[in-house]
Each structure stands twice: as structure tokens, then as C-alpha cells.
Design a protein around this motif. Structure first.
Motif, PDB file in Angstrom:
ATOM      1  N   HIS A   1     -10.825  -0.167   6.670  1.00 53.26           N
ATOM      2  CA  HIS A   1     -10.803  -0.702   5.306  1.00 53.26           C
ATOM      3  C   HIS A   1     -10.069  -2.031   5.254  1.00 53.26           C
TER       4      HIS A   1
ATOM      5  N   HIS B   1      -7.440  -4.202   2.528  1.00 51.25           N
ATOM      6  CA  HIS B   1      -6.601  -4.025   1.337  1.00 51.25           C
ATOM      7  C   HIS B   1      -7.050  -5.056   0.299  1.00 51.25           C
TER       8      HIS B   1
ATOM      9  N   GLU C   1       0.465  -4.429   6.704  1.00 56.10           N
ATOM     10  CA  GLU C   1       0.738  -3.022   7.016  1.00 56.10           C
ATOM     11  C   GLU C   1       1.315  -2.942   8.430  1.00 56.10           C
TER      12      GLU C   1
ATOM     13  N   TYR D   1       1.863  -0.232  11.781  1.00 54.87           N
ATOM     14  CA  TYR D   1       1.580   1.028  12.466  1.00 54.87           C
ATOM     15  C   TYR D   1       2.563   1.186  13.628  1.00 54.87           C
TER      16      TYR D   1
ATOM     17  N   HIS E   1      -8.847  -3.253   8.984  1.00 55.03           N
ATOM     18  CA  HIS E   1      -8.358  -2.551  10.173  1.00 55.03           C
ATOM     19  C   HIS E   1      -9.019  -1.196  10.340  1.00 55.03           C
TER      20      HIS E   1
HETATM   21 NI    NI Z   1      -4.492   0.054   5.555  1.00 58.30          NI
END
Ligand code: NI
Ligand code: PA5
Length: 186
Positions: free
Chosen positions: A89, A91, A97, A99, A135
Motif C-alpha cells: 500500500h 500512505h 514508516e 520496520y 511498500h
Molecule cells: Ni504502511
């Protein structure tokens, strides 16, 4: 009521959070049109319909100014050679973001509409997703691949963006078992 400071216990064996929020399970039937070989995906969905990944959230709400977290666990597997992966998806407001890879072996495929980026994710790797990069996570190993995501509560999930623009590349299992990136539409 406002969210109070909280400690969330991460169980490294079970890959669970306590306290936990909602858990999402995505099976092959939820991934229509995402793999290169849609016929093979549809056949798998009509058969055993395996779980491809789960996302367990903490109780922190997806609201502006909050920083929610979740654990994604992607099962090992391929569909006509393409590694199992998340939907992927963008944003909507292009927020970043983070991870953190926990167990297994994987990668983050990112696409900003022009360029593709691929980050190898091994336990301990922090993957940074800059603003504006769609991503998708991929399990490139033979064990479950799990990672922690921390994201702005208002980030949202635009899945249609990926359907419309693709991801630039796809990750297949190469002859030696490692990831081989191929053009998205090839
Ligand atoms: Ni995300
Ligand atoms: O916030 C994220 O980017 C992740 O928590 C993903 O939502 C998660 O890995 C599942 O992927 P997707 O939302 O693309 O199905």
C-alpha cells in the motif's frame, strides 16, 4: 478517553503482543490480482486457501498523533515462483514508516511511482520507508518472516494505489533460492 502510557509485551516465540488489539488474517482468497500468475493464485484460493500472512496490532489506535505498532508474520511459500508477500500500500498523505525485522528472512519492495527499491531484511534490520514510497513485504526464506511496524496513526492504507501503479518489480525465487527481482509486468 486518552491513551495512557503502556508497556506492551512482545512474545518472541509466539509472535504475539499483550495486550493486543485486532488481528487480521489474509488468505490466498484475499489477494486477488496481486501475484503475476493470477490463475495459480485463484486455484490455491479455491483449494486449501492457505493463510499467507497475519497482522497483529497493539491496542494503540490508528488516530492522528498516535504511533501504533503491529507485527506482520508472512508464511514461507511461492505462487508460480513468486514469493509470498503482503498486498502492499501507499500512505495517502505520504507519511514515513519504520520496520524492524524479528525472525526469518525477507525484504521490503518499495516503489515511488518511478523508482523501485529493495531492502533485505534479516533479524535486527531496521527498514526505513520514506514518505511517498509504497511498500510491500516479501518472505524470501523457508521459515515465517516476522517484523514490527511502527507508523503514524493517521497514515492509512491506500491499496488501490498499488493496483493502479504496480510496484515496479516483483520478487521471485531464483535458481539458488535467493530473491530475483523481475520487471513488474514481465
Ligand atoms: Ni504502511
Ligand atoms: O503498516 C504497515 O505498513 C504494515 O503493518 C502492513 O500494513 C502489514 O505488513 C500488512 O501489509 P498490507 O497492509 O500491505 O496488507
Amino acid at each position: 478517553p486518552p491513551i495512557m502510557p503502556m508497556a506492551i509485551r512482545f512474545d518472541h516465540e509466539q509472535l504475539t503482543l499483550a495486550p493486543a488489539g485486532p488481528t487480521l488474517t489474509r488468505r490466498m482468497s484475499d489477494l486477488e490480482g496481486l501475484f503475476r500468475d493470477e490463475a495459480a493464485r485463484a486455484a490455491a484460493a479455491a483449494g486449501e486457501n492457505p493463510v499467507v500472512y497475519t497482522v497483529t496490532s497493539s491496542p494503540v489506535p490508528e488516530a492522528n498523533r498516535e504511533l501504533p505498532q503491529s507485527i506482520t508474520t508472512i508464511m514461507p511459500g511461492t505462487t508460480s515462483g513468486e514469493f509470498w508477500m503482503t498486498k502492499g500500500h501507499q500512505h495517502p498523505d505520504h507519511q514515513g514508516e519504520i520496520y524492524l525485522a524479528i525472525t526469518g528472512r525477507g525484504g521490503i519492495l518499495m516503489f515511488d511511482g518511478e523508482q523501485t527499491s529493495w531492502l533485505e531484511m534479516l533479524p535486527g534490520t531496521i527498514g526505513y520507508i520514506p514518505p511517498g514510497w509504497a511498500h510491500r513485504s516479501v518472505n524470501t526464506g523457508t521459515e515465517p518472516y516476522a517484523f514490527l511496524a511502527v507508523y503514524p496513526g493517521g497514515a492509512g492504507h491506500d491499496y488501490d494505489w498499488v493496483v493502479e501503479h504496480g510496484m515496479g518489480k516483483r520478487a521471485f525465487r531464483g535458481p539458488d533460492g535467493s530473491a530475483l527481482l523481475r520487471p513488474f509486468a514481465e
